[in-house]
Design an enzyme around this catalytic site. Structure first.
Site, PDB file in Angstrom:
ATOM      1  CB  SER A   7      -0.906   0.014   1.230  1.00 29.13           C
ATOM      2  OG  SER A   7      -1.508   1.280   1.324  1.00 29.13           O
ATOM      3  CG  HIS A  30      -3.870  -1.384  -1.723  1.00 25.27           C
ATOM      4  ND1 HIS A  30      -4.991  -2.106  -2.060  1.00 25.27           N
ATOM      5  CD2 HIS A  30      -4.245  -0.585  -0.694  1.00 25.27           C
ATOM      6  CE1 HIS A  30      -5.993  -1.767  -1.276  1.00 25.27           C
ATOM      7  NE2 HIS A  30      -5.575  -0.823  -0.432  1.00 25.27           N
ATOM      8  CG  ASP A  32      -5.172   2.616   0.814  1.00 26.49           C
ATOM      9  OD1 ASP A  32      -6.087   1.803   0.603  1.00 26.49           O
ATOM     10  OD2 ASP A  32      -4.101   2.307   1.387  1.00 26.49           O
ATOM     11  CG  MET A  34      -8.379   7.271   2.205  1.00 25.36           C
ATOM     12  SD  MET A  34      -7.661   7.198   3.854  1.00 25.36           S
ATOM     13  CE  MET A  34      -6.805   5.613   3.779  1.00 25.36           C
ATOM     14  CG  HIS A  63      -9.226   0.345  -0.727  1.00 23.19           C
ATOM     15  ND1 HIS A  63      -8.699   0.109   0.525  1.00 23.19           N
ATOM     16  CD2 HIS A  63     -10.573   0.328  -0.575  1.00 23.19           C
ATOM     17  CE1 HIS A  63      -9.690  -0.026   1.401  1.00 23.19           C
ATOM     18  NE2 HIS A  63     -10.837   0.106   0.753  1.00 23.19           N
ATOM     19  CG  MET A  65     -11.384   3.424   1.804  1.00 23.17           C
ATOM     20  SD  MET A  65      -9.866   3.305   2.751  1.00 23.17           S
ATOM     21  CE  MET A  65      -8.676   3.381   1.423  1.00 23.17           C
ATOM     22  CG  MET A 134     -12.045  -2.699   4.683  1.00 23.52           C
ATOM     23  SD  MET A 134     -10.503  -2.291   3.840  1.00 23.52           S
ATOM     24  CE  MET A 134      -9.591  -1.408   5.111  1.00 23.52           C
ATOM     25  N   GLY A 142      -1.151   1.519   9.342  1.00 30.27           N
ATOM     26  CA  GLY A 142      -0.461   1.294  10.607  1.00 30.27           C
ATOM     27  C   GLY A 142      -1.349   0.914  11.776  1.00 30.27           C
ATOM     28  CG  ASP A 172      -6.401  -2.810   2.838  1.00 30.45           C
ATOM     29  OD1 ASP A 172      -5.301  -2.624   3.394  1.00 30.45           O
ATOM     30  OD2 ASP A 172      -6.998  -1.922   2.182  1.00 30.45           O
ATOM     31  CB  SER A 195       3.155  -0.125   8.412  1.00 30.53           C
ATOM     32  OG  SER A 195       1.972  -0.776   8.742  1.00 30.53           O
TER      33      SER A 195
HETATM   34  O1  LIG Z   1      -7.082   0.898   3.169  1.00 36.29           O
HETATM   35  C1  LIG Z   1      -6.259   0.978   4.071  1.00 36.29           C
HETATM   36  C2  LIG Z   1      -6.533   1.752   5.289  1.00 36.29           C
HETATM   37  O2  LIG Z   1      -7.787   2.317   5.197  1.00 36.29           O
HETATM   38  C3  LIG Z   1      -5.013   0.196   3.920  1.00 36.29           C
HETATM   39  O3  LIG Z   1      -4.725  -0.110   2.579  1.00 36.29           O
HETATM   40  C4  LIG Z   1      -3.780   0.615   4.690  1.00 36.29           C
HETATM   41  O4  LIG Z   1      -3.025   1.520   3.974  1.00 36.29           O
HETATM   42  C5  LIG Z   1      -2.927  -0.589   4.983  1.00 36.29           C
HETATM   43  O5  LIG Z   1      -1.849  -0.210   5.773  1.00 36.29           O
HETATM   44  P1  LIG Z   1      -1.250  -1.195   6.898  1.00 36.29           P
HETATM   45  O6  LIG Z   1      -2.389  -1.489   7.858  1.00 36.29           O
HETATM   46  O7  LIG Z   1      -0.806  -2.441   6.175  1.00 36.29           O
HETATM   47  O8  LIG Z   1      -0.148  -0.418   7.500  1.00 36.29           O
HETATM   48 FE   LIG Z   2      -6.557  -0.077   1.301  1.00 41.47          FE
END
Ligand SMILES: O=C(CO)[C@@H](O)[C@H](O)COP(=O)(O)O
Ligand SMILES: [Fe+2]
Length: 227
Positions: A7, A30, A32, A34, A63, A65, A134, A142, A172, A195
């Site tokens: 990600s 990936h 994200d 948002m 992804h 959101m 999710m 993180g 995820d 992370s």
């Molecule tokens: O969609 C999401 C968070 O909303 C993820 O894609 C996070 O970016 C994943 O990060 P880690 O939990 O692996 O650090």
């Molecule tokens: Fe994600």
């Protein structure tokens, strides 16, 4: 074979092109998206996805959101995403949207927040190329993995098997060396890791290690005979 999707949210945003290349060998990147409405965070949009697509040969797994994915998701296909995930909680017409994403040439995927059950969507699964469960509340990288999601992953895998579907099952949130095997054992075959990959000294090696762990756990798992 398990797919590992780093990600970009956990990368250094001042060096996005280099960070995208740092995970060459990953299955998908990936991304994200948002909008600060569907989730309490704001990241990036269509122009950055377009730029990322030019910076890497790794296909983009977007992804979304965001609210109103019915309106915006097709633009992410046009921007170069190979897979576009919308949230079930946000889509007004998920079947129509999945068909539109596919018709435009990308893989169509739907995500479920932790409190959204999979069963009401059983009849919709054939319209999808991937289902995302999710394993954290969407919004931030993180966060700690929610192991109470493991039964939902298992039930989703059973539904996929019962209908003889090819769709991928993605997890995820909080996926790491400590949690990837439990996800694979429950039935996931696509693993997003932010992370755990970008926080490692060698992100490409972290991808290989996660894939190895997931493959070993899948080979041992009861759901995967002949997988
Ligand atoms: O969609 C999401 C968070 O909303 C993820 O894609 C996070 O970016 C994943 O990060 P880690 O939990 O692996 O650090
Ligand atoms: Fe994600």
């Amino acid at each position: 074979m398990a797919q590992i999707n780093p990600s970009i949210l956990s990368a250094d945003f001042s060096r996005l092109a280099e960070e995208a290349k740092a995970v060459d060998g990953a299955d998908w990147l990936h991304v994200d998206v948002m909008d600060n409405h569907f989730v309490p965070n704001l990241t990036l949009g269509v122009p950055v996805v377009e730029a990322l697509g030019k910076a890497t040969s790794t296909p983009l797994d977007c992804h979304l959101m965001i609210e109103q994915p019915d309106r915006w998701a097709p633009q992410y296909v046009e921007a170069g995403a190979g897979s576009v995930t919308f949230h079930a909680e946000a889509a007004a017409a998920p079947v129509r949207l999945a068909r539109e994403i596919r018709a435009k040439g990308a893989r169509a995927s739907m995500a479920l927040k932790p409190a959204t059950p999979v069963e009401p969507y059983e009849d919709l699964l054939p319209e999808l190329d991937m289902l995302l469960i999710m394993t954290v509340e969407p919004g931030f990288g993180g966060q700690a993995f929610l192991d109470i999601m493991l039964p939902k992953i298992r039930r989703a895998r059973q539904l996929i098997a019962r209908h003889g579907l090819e769709l991928w099952l993605q997890v995820d949130g909080g996926v790491s060396a400590d949690t990837v095997e439990r996800c694979a054992d429950a039935g996931a075959d696509v693993f997003v890791a932010g992370s755990a990959v970008y926080g490692a000294d060698d992100p490409a090696a972290a991808v290989r290690m996660l894939r190895h762990q997931a493959d070993e756990a899948t080979a041992r798992a009861s759901w995967s005979c002949g997988h």
